[in-house]
Structure formats: structure tokens, C-alpha cells
Design a protein around this motif. Structure first.
Motif, PDB file in Angstrom:
ATOM      1  N   ASP A  98      12.011  11.852  -2.081  1.00  0.00           N
ATOM      2  CA  ASP A  98      13.412  11.896  -2.582  1.00  0.00           C
ATOM      3  C   ASP A  98      14.333  12.511  -1.291  1.00  0.00           C
ATOM      4  OD1 ASP A  98      12.787  10.857  -5.243  1.00  0.00           O
ATOM      5  OD2 ASP A  98      12.766  12.884  -6.193  1.00  0.00           O
ATOM      6  N   ALA A  99      13.375  13.354  -0.543  1.00  0.00           N
ATOM      7  CA  ALA A  99      14.262  13.994   0.287  1.00  0.00           C
ATOM      8  C   ALA A  99      14.668  13.045   1.619  1.00  0.00           C
ATOM      9  CB  ALA A  99      13.228  14.984   1.110  1.00  0.00           C
ATOM     10  N   LEU A 100      14.214  11.877   1.752  1.00  0.00           N
ATOM     11  CA  LEU A 100      14.637  10.798   2.595  1.00  0.00           C
ATOM     12  C   LEU A 100      16.229  10.351   2.241  1.00  0.00           C
ATOM     13  CD1 LEU A 100      11.780   8.387   3.188  1.00  0.00           C
ATOM     14  CD2 LEU A 100      13.130   9.502   4.918  1.00  0.00           C
ATOM     15  N   PHE A 101      16.766  10.630   1.200  1.00  0.00           N
ATOM     16  CA  PHE A 101      17.901  10.081   0.795  1.00  0.00           C
ATOM     17  C   PHE A 101      18.940  11.272   0.649  1.00  0.00           C
ATOM     18  CE2 PHE A 101      15.010   7.121  -0.739  1.00  0.00           C
ATOM     19  CZ  PHE A 101      15.336   5.929  -0.759  1.00  0.00           C
ATOM     20  N   ASP A 102      20.116  10.856   1.216  1.00  0.00           N
ATOM     21  CA  ASP A 102      21.247  11.450   1.364  1.00  0.00           C
ATOM     22  C   ASP A 102      21.210  12.588   1.992  1.00  0.00           C
ATOM     23  OD1 ASP A 102      22.956  10.004  -0.690  1.00  0.00           O
ATOM     24  OD2 ASP A 102      21.367  10.963  -2.248  1.00  0.00           O
ATOM     25  N   ALA A 103      20.161  12.614   3.245  1.00  0.00           N
ATOM     26  CA  ALA A 103      19.801  13.530   4.092  1.00  0.00           C
ATOM     27  C   ALA A 103      20.439  12.868   5.441  1.00  0.00           C
ATOM     28  CB  ALA A 103      18.476  14.023   4.174  1.00  0.00           C
ATOM     29  N   LYS A 138      18.777  -5.440   0.518  1.00  0.00           N
ATOM     30  CA  LYS A 138      19.318  -4.381  -0.223  1.00  0.00           C
ATOM     31  C   LYS A 138      17.962  -3.564  -0.524  1.00  0.00           C
ATOM     32  CE  LYS A 138      18.477  -6.892  -4.624  1.00  0.00           C
ATOM     33  NZ  LYS A 138      18.962  -7.013  -5.856  1.00  0.00           N
ATOM     34  N   TYR A 139      18.255  -2.270  -0.897  1.00  0.00           N
ATOM     35  CA  TYR A 139      17.002  -1.614  -1.445  1.00  0.00           C
ATOM     36  C   TYR A 139      17.284  -0.934  -2.729  1.00  0.00           C
ATOM     37  CZ  TYR A 139      19.902   2.419   0.270  1.00  0.00           C
ATOM     38  OH  TYR A 139      20.877   3.149   0.473  1.00  0.00           O
ATOM     39  N   ASP A 140      16.459  -1.037  -3.654  1.00  0.00           N
ATOM     40  CA  ASP A 140      16.727  -0.521  -5.042  1.00  0.00           C
ATOM     41  C   ASP A 140      15.777   0.369  -5.525  1.00  0.00           C
ATOM     42  OD1 ASP A 140      18.862  -2.672  -6.108  1.00  0.00           O
ATOM     43  OD2 ASP A 140      16.984  -4.044  -5.455  1.00  0.00           O
ATOM     44  N   MET A 141      16.078   1.497  -6.417  1.00  0.00           N
ATOM     45  CA  MET A 141      15.107   2.608  -6.897  1.00  0.00           C
ATOM     46  C   MET A 141      15.634   2.873  -8.368  1.00  0.00           C
ATOM     47  SD  MET A 141      16.352   5.352  -4.306  1.00  0.00           S
ATOM     48  CE  MET A 141      18.264   6.146  -4.132  1.00  0.00           C
ATOM     49  N   ALA A 184       8.408  11.785  -5.082  1.00  0.00           N
ATOM     50  CA  ALA A 184       8.494  10.694  -4.474  1.00  0.00           C
ATOM     51  C   ALA A 184       8.601   9.540  -5.660  1.00  0.00           C
ATOM     52  CB  ALA A 184       7.279  10.173  -3.834  1.00  0.00           C
ATOM     53  N   ARG A 185       9.308   8.689  -5.242  1.00  0.00           N
ATOM     54  CA  ARG A 185       9.491   7.170  -5.970  1.00  0.00           C
ATOM     55  C   ARG A 185       9.624   6.068  -5.612  1.00  0.00           C
ATOM     56  NH1 ARG A 185      16.052   8.231  -7.195  1.00  0.00           N
ATOM     57  NH2 ARG A 185      16.256   9.775  -5.408  1.00  0.00           N
ATOM     58  N   PRO A 186       9.377   5.103  -6.421  1.00  0.00           N
ATOM     59  CA  PRO A 186       9.251   3.821  -5.782  1.00  0.00           C
ATOM     60  C   PRO A 186      10.654   3.194  -5.381  1.00  0.00           C
ATOM     61  CG  PRO A 186       8.707   3.423  -7.811  1.00  0.00           C
ATOM     62  CD  PRO A 186       8.897   4.996  -7.793  1.00  0.00           C
ATOM     63  N   VAL A 187      10.641   2.744  -4.295  1.00  0.00           N
ATOM     64  CA  VAL A 187      11.840   1.925  -3.829  1.00  0.00           C
ATOM     65  C   VAL A 187      11.614   0.569  -3.211  1.00  0.00           C
ATOM     66  CG1 VAL A 187      13.595   2.112  -2.127  1.00  0.00           C
ATOM     67  CG2 VAL A 187      12.590   4.204  -2.767  1.00  0.00           C
ATOM     68  N   THR A 188      12.187  -0.430  -3.819  1.00  0.00           N
ATOM     69  CA  THR A 188      12.171  -1.722  -3.511  1.00  0.00           C
ATOM     70  C   THR A 188      13.038  -2.292  -2.500  1.00  0.00           C
ATOM     71  OG1 THR A 188      11.265  -2.289  -5.521  1.00  0.00           O
ATOM     72  CG2 THR A 188      11.869  -4.304  -4.307  1.00  0.00           C
ATOM     73  N   LYS A 224       0.924  -1.037   0.095  1.00  0.00           N
ATOM     74  CA  LYS A 224      -0.045   0.184   0.027  1.00  0.00           C
ATOM     75  C   LYS A 224       0.909   1.207   0.069  1.00  0.00           C
ATOM     76  CE  LYS A 224      -3.739  -2.279   2.413  1.00  0.00           C
ATOM     77  NZ  LYS A 224      -3.995  -2.845   3.698  1.00  0.00           N
ATOM     78  N   PRO A 225       1.354   1.497  -1.037  1.00  0.00           N
ATOM     79  CA  PRO A 225       2.250   2.788  -1.112  1.00  0.00           C
ATOM     80  C   PRO A 225       1.846   3.930  -0.681  1.00  0.00           C
ATOM     81  CG  PRO A 225       1.621   2.131  -3.227  1.00  0.00           C
ATOM     82  CD  PRO A 225       1.013   0.908  -2.442  1.00  0.00           C
ATOM     83  N   LEU A 226       0.485   4.125  -0.971  1.00  0.00           N
ATOM     84  CA  LEU A 226      -0.011   5.362  -0.657  1.00  0.00           C
ATOM     85  C   LEU A 226       0.117   5.624   1.097  1.00  0.00           C
ATOM     86  CD1 LEU A 226      -1.317   7.983  -1.348  1.00  0.00           C
ATOM     87  CD2 LEU A 226      -3.692   6.795  -1.046  1.00  0.00           C
TER      88      LEU A 226
END
Lengths: 156, 735
Positions: A105-110, A153-156, A22-26, A2-4
């Protein structure tokens, strides 16, 4: 998945301005054959100061066992509202858990860090089973867990 | 109602409950095994010392746990590799693997969820509900059968399957109620239906920021004995903000790793304590002996399942389909049945068929369906009433007496009541008597006086049928066969004749043992296993009705022996007394466990008259252990019916028979066996006070006389025949 709802779970916790991006991350978590019942896994994020900001996923439906996910439980006070709508079944030994979430996106590299706490009935509690910083460059890299997780691992 | 509440959950949930109980019984062994295998902490050992020993042995220790059995497990990381072991608290060293036992894990998952996740958990919870319903309804049935809670342990009579079922149940029921209620509590807890979650103190906002305070000097750990420890988790190495977490039997708290100070503490909640106690009671973890006891009790469930199904099948077999049953509103004869096990329905079917053949319109129904306003064309009502336990209404007669007493006035059509029962019970046909008395009190006209059928006797039933036929002005021949057992052919080997000279032919007939099949020998069916006091059914030529005789021998004696007196016009006794060695008869065995001498050491008082000596002589012949036996033997004439008179001196010489008292009723001074009893009143009273058992065999009048004499003899010592009967110390075999 449930991505939302997952997005909401994080956004309400993060209260980030300008959340449009935002983007999908697996996230792929593979367990080793530890020889026990299904493992409970909590995936959650802390900020640079180590403060809990939100949960991504809870594998395991019985909240009475959440105390064994020690760090997650300490951080949230066992609040099941933190994983409302993002809860699934526990993961059997040797099995994989794959979840795809729409993350800001703001979650990454922060300075955010992803943690996984794990627990298995009648076996060791394993908080901090996996700890990885969320960075764009870290995507696709495999890390081992301490006790139950063979690889993450996580992929995006 | 209670019976169907017992029967249907039992049959439907049998497989589920059996799996639950077998797996539960197997699991009950593990806590005890763990308790024995786990190295226990020495008295007074504190958590501080234990933690210090373990840290010395395993510097990377992360967590120490103590299970309720006392087993201590440590988990550590050594150069990044996880390790775990069962710890000897004396040394802090690992002594055994901490991996979970795979078989125990498999059994646990079978027991709680059939490997089916939440759906399986709910199925097993349904099984626990079935178990609880079965236990409670079963307990109520036992109480009804034995006549109240006070008689919970009273001796039982009746068929073996039924006795076994109740014997196991009244021991196991406590454990089964405990196990099933605790199981339901645990299921509710698992599904978060109970507020018994852990109370965890909030993480302290401030810590000292120091590290390295010595474990063996932390005050809280020094004050906590190992026996109270549940879990001690160490802080992450190198993280000065982390803390020690301690869980004990009393609560949960955090300790500062730099100062050893107790930073926060939360006691266990009341709900938690209750849930933990229930967990202990169910699993036996922390109460290993109780667990083993509960496991043993659970093992009774498969046995009760098998015997329960046997009881149900026997009841079904005994209840025939009634063909051509008329509606209640159109029948001339209303036939109502009060039956518990179902055998009385068979008699009803025979009566229904005979009356229908005689041109009557007959309606058969349960007594509980008594509704006289619906019997528009009825000319008579016949009640066939069994008795349950200590005089209670049988299942299909529930509410009959209430309905009768609620009537403004009794029905006009006359009533006949026939009681079914077993004379060896103190409350013989008590319910039928209550019904007849209530009907009389209501002014209900009688078609026939109350009559009774002892132990499903076809002869009694045929006799009553002739009386009914006379009352109705029709010829009524009731030939009831209560499901004939498998018959065998017996060959006469010898006969001893008595009384030929006084025109009263009687004989002791000895038959060869029939050959038993392998199956019979394995199961003890038919003539493969019998003892004196059991009954033999002889099917005479030219009749389908078997006649019952008491056996005077046991299988061990190597022959089948009966004592038969020729009755004037008696078909079966005539054929039997005419047998010559080599002739054959068709016979079957019917067990009569209520009339066995048993294996006790208490003295026996045997009272018999005429052919009733048969089983009593059998008891004496089998008395190799020299149990004290006092025989009171009534006969007409010492020359005519002193059966076994030749053997008696030998039996006395061997100590098989302590004392023989005879009474002769024909002659100058008539003397009956009850007179002989009164003549020995002091000795009889002394024997009975000391636990002696009375066994009476013979005619009905003789038995009634003996009961009166015993009542007189017992009155001064404060006992009654009824008390002795209730204790199983006064049994009769009367014909």
C-alpha cells in the motif's frame, strides 16, 4: 505470475518498514499494431526524486537486448538480478500484457512513478514509453504510450 | 565412418538445412540492396554537422542511427506523434520510410527460428551443426576421392550426380563452414552463453544543469566522422539532468547538453568486437558483397541435397539383399566385399547365389569385418575389392590392411582377390593390387591370381567365374546383371562389311534412332542424348548378359553406329554381324563421360586399333569446329579392317581430321600403332607439351603398348603418362 517474488523484488529495493499491508494490483498494457517483432517492455518504479527503486516486470527473455530499454538499463546498469523471477515473454504487436502483483500500500500516493521502457528489433528504442504516478485515484485511468503502447492502466 | 557422418546428417537434416540455406540466400540480397538504395554521407561529414542538419529539419529528434550499410535513420516526435525516416545526410531531410521491410522480417524469423521462438532457434542451431558436420565430412571425402588437399580442384570422373555434388561442394564449402560457424556463435550470443554484452559507462553523477549547447560545436561530435556513427540519442526535452548518448564503432559515451563536454566513455570490449565481426560475416550487413557471395554458395545446398539423395538411392539400389547368407563360422567360402558406392555388393550377391546353388555354404560380409579366427570351417577366402579415388580403401574395406598386417601369420585357406575399377582412372584397381601384394608378402597361399573387372563388365566377371569354377572343380556360370537400364529396340538400316575376303568378318552397323519418349527427351535419358564414346549395351538372344560396344556416332548424327568384329564362337558378335537391314536388336545406352572428346580447343591425339576406331571416327565426324585432330590407326591389313577408309579423305579435306597415320600389322613389315607413334615422337611430344589430349581405344595389349611408347616419348620433356592421366589428358577405352 509470481506475486510473492514480485513483492520481494520491490520490498528489498524499497526497505519499507511495516510492510504487512499489500494488495493485488493488475497492470494492463495493450500494444498497437506497429508492424514489427515482439516488443521488450520493462516496468519499473522511481521515487519522487527520480531514483530507481525496483522493477515490476520484464517482458522479453534475452538480456543482451536490455540495453535498448535505455532508461531501465542506465538505472540498473543492466543488472538482470533486478528482474530475476519476474521475466516473461516479449509482447507481440497488437497484443496485451496483463500482470497482477501484490504491491505494498505504501507505494501509492507517496510520490512513486511507474515507467515503461519499450524496444523493438530494428525499430526505435522508446524509453519512457509510459510514465504514470502511482496513486489510488489514478487506478483504472487509461493512458496512451508514446510509440508502441496503445493504452496502459492499473487496477486495484 | 566419415561417409556415414556425411550421409546421415545429410538425409536427416535435409529439409532443415534446405530451409536455412534458401532463406539465408534470399536474406543475403537485402544488405546489398540497402547499400545501393541508402543515400551515403559525403566524405568528411562529421556527426556534429549531420545532427545539426537533422535537428533543423526535425526539431523533435530523439535518436539518429546509422546502419552498417551507411543508411541513416532519424526518429522524432512532432506534436506528440512519433515519426521516423531514412535521412539524406546532405540535407538532413527524410527521403524514405524507415518502417522495417515486412518480407525481410518474415524471412529473418523463418531463418533463425522457423517462427517457433526459442525452440525454433535451437532447431535451426541444430541445422547449422548438421551443416558444419556435412561440410567438414564432405571436405574430407573430397580429399580422399581426389587424393589429397593439393588435388582439391582435380577433374572428376564418374556418374553425373556424384560429379555435380562434388563440383558444387568444393566451391561452396568455404562459405558453408563460415555461415554455419558464425550462426552457432550468434545463437550462443543470443542465449547469453558468451560474455559479449555491451559495456555501458556509468551515468555521470554530475551534469552542468545547463541546456542548449549547439550541436555543431560539440567537440566529440566534431571529431567523429559519420562513417563511425552508430547511434546518437538526444536528451529528453526540458530535462536538464539528461545527457546525449553517443555510440560509435569505438565505444559508448555521454555528452553534456549544456557544455558539450564528454562526461563518460567506455570502449567496446574484445568480445563485443569479435561478436560484431561475426554478425557482419553472417549477415553481410557492412559487408554486402561477401553476403551476396555467401548467399550464392548457400544456393548450392539444395542442389547438393538433390544430388546427394540421388547418390544415396543409386547406392541402395546397387546393393541387393543377400538371401541365405551363412554365418561366418559355418561357411566353407568366405566372401568379403570392399565397396564404396555399393555396386560391388551386387557382384557379391551374384557370386553368393551361384556358389550356393553349387552346394557351397557361403558367408558374405564387408572386408572391414575381416576376422580369420572366426572362419572355423572356411576352405577359401574371396575378396571383391573396389578402389576409392586415388587408390584408397573403399568404405566397407576400412582397416582391412591393418588387420591383415597385425596377423602373426596368414590364414591357411587360400585367397582369391578380384579387383573392381575403371581403366580410365590412373589408380585402376589400386586397392585390390595393394591387398594382393600385402597377402603375398604375408605368405598367404593364392587360390587364383589377382584379376580385375573393368567398369562392372559382366563379361569380365563371367570369365573370372569360370576360372574360379575350375579352381574349385565345379561348373560356375556367373551371370551378373548390374541393374539393366531401360532397353530400347534398334533397327538396322545399313551395314558395311570389311575383311570378308580374308576370313575376318567385321562390319560397321548403322541403326535408326529409336523413338524417345517426351520424358526421355526432357531429361536426356536413354537414346535421347548420347555422343561418340558413350557405350551401347546389346543384349543378345539367348543370354541375359549384355555386351558393351563403343558408339561411333552422336545423337546429332541421326543414327546409332558401332563397329563390330566377329569373334570365333562369340554369341553377341555372331548375332550382330549376321544382322540384315530391317533386323532388330535390344539395346540400352550407358554414358561414358570419361571418354568424350569434350568442347576444348586443345589438339586431340586419337590412337586406336581395329574396331577401336569406332568412337574415334565419331569424334572426327563431330569435329565441325576444326579442332586439330591427329589420328593414329592400327589395322591388320588395309584390305580387311581399314574402317572408315572411304570417309577419311573427305574428313581431311574438310579439316575435321588434321593428320592420319596408319600402321599395318600383317604383311611383309609388321608395323603396330605404337610403332607409328614412336615414328612421330617429336611431333607427339610437341603436341603434348602444348596441352594436347590423348584418347586411346582398342584392345588391352595395344593400350599397354601405347602407354609404353608414350612414356618413352614423354620422358625427354619431363612428363609421364601418369601425370597426363591425373590431369584428365590421357584417357582410355579398353576392352
Amino acid at each position: 505470475m509470481k506475486p510473492l517474488l514480485a513483492t520481494l523484488a520491490l520490498t528489498t529495493a524499497l526497505t519499507l518498514p511495516g510492510l504487512a499491508m499489500a494488495r493485488p494490483v493488475t497492470f494492463t498494457t495493450t500494444l498497437n499494431n506497429y508492424g514489427g517483432d515482439g516488443a521488450y517492455l520493462a516496468l519499473y518504479v522511481t521515487d519522487a526524486s527520480g531514483t530507481y527503486v525496483g522493477s515490476l516486470w520484464m517482458a522479453g527473455g534475452k538480456s543482451k537486448y536490455y540495453t535498448h530499454l535505455t532508461d531501465w538499463h542506465r538505472a540498473t546498469g543492466g543488472d538482470t538480478g533486478q528482474v530475476n523471477g519476474i521475466t516473461g515473454a516479449s509482447v507481440g504487436a497488437g497484443r496485451s500484457l496483463e500482470i497482477t502483483l501484490d504491491l505494498a500500500d505504501a507505494l501509492f500516493d507517496a510520490g512513486y512513478t511507474l515507467h515503461i521502457d519499450a524496444a523493438v528489433e530494428d525499430m526505435r528504442d522508446s524509453p519512457n514509453e509510459v510514465t504514470v504516478p502511482l496513486t489510488a485515484s489514478g487506478a483504472g485511468a487509461t493512458v496512451p504510450g508514446r510509440r508502441y503502447i496503445a493504452s496502459f492502466k492499473y487496477d486495484m | 565412418m566419415i561417409r556415414s557422418l556425411h550421409r546421415w546428417p545429410g538425409l536427416v537434416a535435409l529439409a532443415l538445412v534446405t530451409i536455412l540455406c534458401l532463406s539465408g540466400a534470399a536474406l543475403s540480397v537485402f544488405p546489398a540492396a540497402e547499400r545501393i538504395a541508402a543515400p551515403q554521407a559525403e566524405a568528411g561529414l562529421t556527426v556534429a554537422t549531420l545532427a545539426d542538419r537533422i535537428e533543423a529539419a526535425y526539431p523533435g529528434v530523439e535518436q539518429i542511427r546509422r546502419s552498417p550499410s551507411g543508411r541513416i535513420t532519424a526518429y522524432w516526435f512532432d506534436e506528440g506523434r512519433p515519426g521516423a525516416a531514412v535521412i539524406d545526410p546532405a540535407t538532413g531531410q527524410g527521403v524514405a520510410s524507415a518502417d522495417p521491410n515486412q518480407f525481410q522480417r518474415w524471412l529473418t524469423n523463418l531463418h533463425r527460428s522457423l517462427f517457433l521462438g526459442d525452440g525454433g532457434r535451437i532447431a535451426m542451431a541444430v541445422g547449422a551443426v548438421a551443416m558444419l558436420v556435412l561440410s567438414i565430412s564432405g571436405a574430407l571425402l573430397v580429399v580422399r576421392r581426389v587424393g589429397g588437399w593439393r588435388h582439391w580442384g582435380a577433374p572428376l570422373r564418374g556418374p553425373l550426380a556424384g560429379r555435380l555434388h562434388v563440383e558444387i561442394a568444393r566451391i561452396a564449402v568455404i562459405g558453408l563452414v563460415l555461415s554455419s560457424t558464425t550462426a552457432l556463435w550468434m545463437t550462443a550470443s543470443t542465449f547469453d552463453l558468451l560474455p559479449d554484452g555491451g559495456a555501458i559507462p556509468a551515468m555521470p553523477a554530475e551534469v552542468s544543469g545547463e541546456t542548449g549547447f549547439a550541436l555543431e560545436q560539440m567537440a566529440t561530435l566534431l571529431q567523429t566522422p559519420v562513417t563511425e556513427l552508430r547511434e546518437l540519442s538526444f536528451p529528453y526535452p526540458g530535462d536538464a539532468t539528461d545527457v546525449f548518448s553517443l555510440k560509435t564503432d569505438r565505444g559508448t559515451g555521454y555528452l553534456d547538453q549544456g557544455t558539450g563536454a564528454l562526461l563518460a566513455w567506455a570502449d567496446l570490449t574484445g568480445w563485443q568486437r569479435v561478436s560484431e565481426t561475426i554478425y557482419m560475416l553472417h549477415t553481410g550487413q557492412g559487408a554486402a558483397t561477401l553476403g551476396l557471395v555467401l548467399g550464392l554458395m548457400a544456393l548450392g545446398v539444395p542442389a547438393m541435397g538433390v544430388t546427394g539423395v540421388l547418390i544415396w538411392l543409386a547406392g541402395r539400389r546397387g546393393r541387393p539383399r543377400i538371401r541365405g547368407n551363412q554365418p561366418a563360422g559355418r561357411a566353407e567360402t568366405i566372401l568379403l566385399v570392399g565397396s564404396e558406392g555399393g555396386s560391388t555388393w551386387g557382384f557379391a550377391a551374384t557370386l553368393h547365389a551361384a556358389l550356393t546353388a553349387a552346394g557351397q555354404g557361403v558367408h558374405v560380409g564387408p572386408m572391414s569385418g575381416f576376422a580369420p579366427e572366426r572362419y572355423a570351417r572356411a576352405e577359401r577366402i574371396i575378396l571383391l575389392a573396389a578402389t576409392y579415388g586415388d587408390g584408397a580403401a573403399p568404405a566397407s574395406a576400412k582397416g582391412f590392411l591393418d588387420r591383415l598386417s597385425a596377423l602373426e601369420r596368414a590364414p591357411d585357406m587360400p585367397l582369391a582377390v578380384l579387383g573392381f575399377g575403371d581403366r580410365s582412372f590412373p589408380a585402376y584397381c589400386a586397392f585390390a593390387r595393394d591387398v594382393a601384394a600385402a597377402a603375398q608378402a604375408k605368405g598367404w597361399p593364392a587360390l587364383l591370381p589377382l584379376d580385375t573387372i573393368d567398369r562392372q563388365s559382366p563379361q569380365d566377371f563371367a570369365r573370372w567365374g569360370r576360372a574360379l569354377g575350375e579352381a574349385l572343380g565345379i561348373s560356375l556360370e556367373l551371370s551378373h546383371q548390374p541393374v539393366l537400364p531401360k532397353t530400347a529396340t534398334l533397327t538396322l538400316v545399313s551395314r558395311r562389311d570389311y575383311g570378308a575376303e580374308v576370313q575376318a568378318g567385321a562390319a560397321i552397323l548403322r541403326f535408326a534412332l529409336p523413338r524417345a519418349s517426351l520424358w526421355q527427351r526432357l531429361t536426356g535419358a536413354g537414346f535421347a542424348r548420347f555422343s561418340a564414346g558413350d557405350l551401347i549395351g546389346i543384349v543378345p538372344r539367348g543370354s541375359a548378359l549384355p555386351r558393351l560396344y563403343s558408339l561411333a556416332s552422336a545423337r546429332r548424327d541421326g543414327f546409332v553406329e558401332i563397329v563390330v568384329k566377329k569373334h570365333a564362337g562369340g554369341l553377341c558378335s555372331g548375332q550382330l554381324t549376321a544382322l540384315e537391314p530391317g533386323d532388330r536388336v535390344t539395346a540400352f545406352l550407358r554414358r561414358n563421360p570419361g571418354f568424350h572428346a569434350g568442347g576444348g580447343r586443345a589438339p586431340l591425339i586419337l590412337i586406336g586399333a581395329g574396331t577401336g576406331i569406332g568412337p574415334l571416327a565419331g569424334f572426327i565426324r563431330s569435329n565441325a569446329r576444326r579442332r586439330p585432330v591427329h589420328l593414329f590407326f592400327g589395322m591388320r591389313h588395309a584390305d580387311s579392317d581399314f574402317f572408315y577408309g572411304e570417309e577419311m579423305p573427305g574428313w581431311q579435306a574438310e579439316g575435321r581430321l588434321t593428320r592420319l597415320v596408319t600402321a599395318v600389322s600383317r604383311g611383309a613389315r609388321p608395323h603396330y600403332v605404337q610403332d607409328a607413334l614412336r615414328g612421330e615422337a617429336t611431333e607427339v611430344a610437341r603436341l603434348l607439351r602444348n596441352g594436347a589430349r590423348v584418347m586411346v581405344c582398342g584392345g588391352r595389349d595395344m593400350a599397354a603398348g601405347v602407354a609404353d611408347a608414350l612414356a618413352e616419348i614423354l620422358a625427354p620433356v619431363g612428363l609421364t603418362p601418369a601425370v597426363l592421366k591425373a590431369e584428365g589428358r590421357y584417357v582410355e577405352d579398353v576392352y
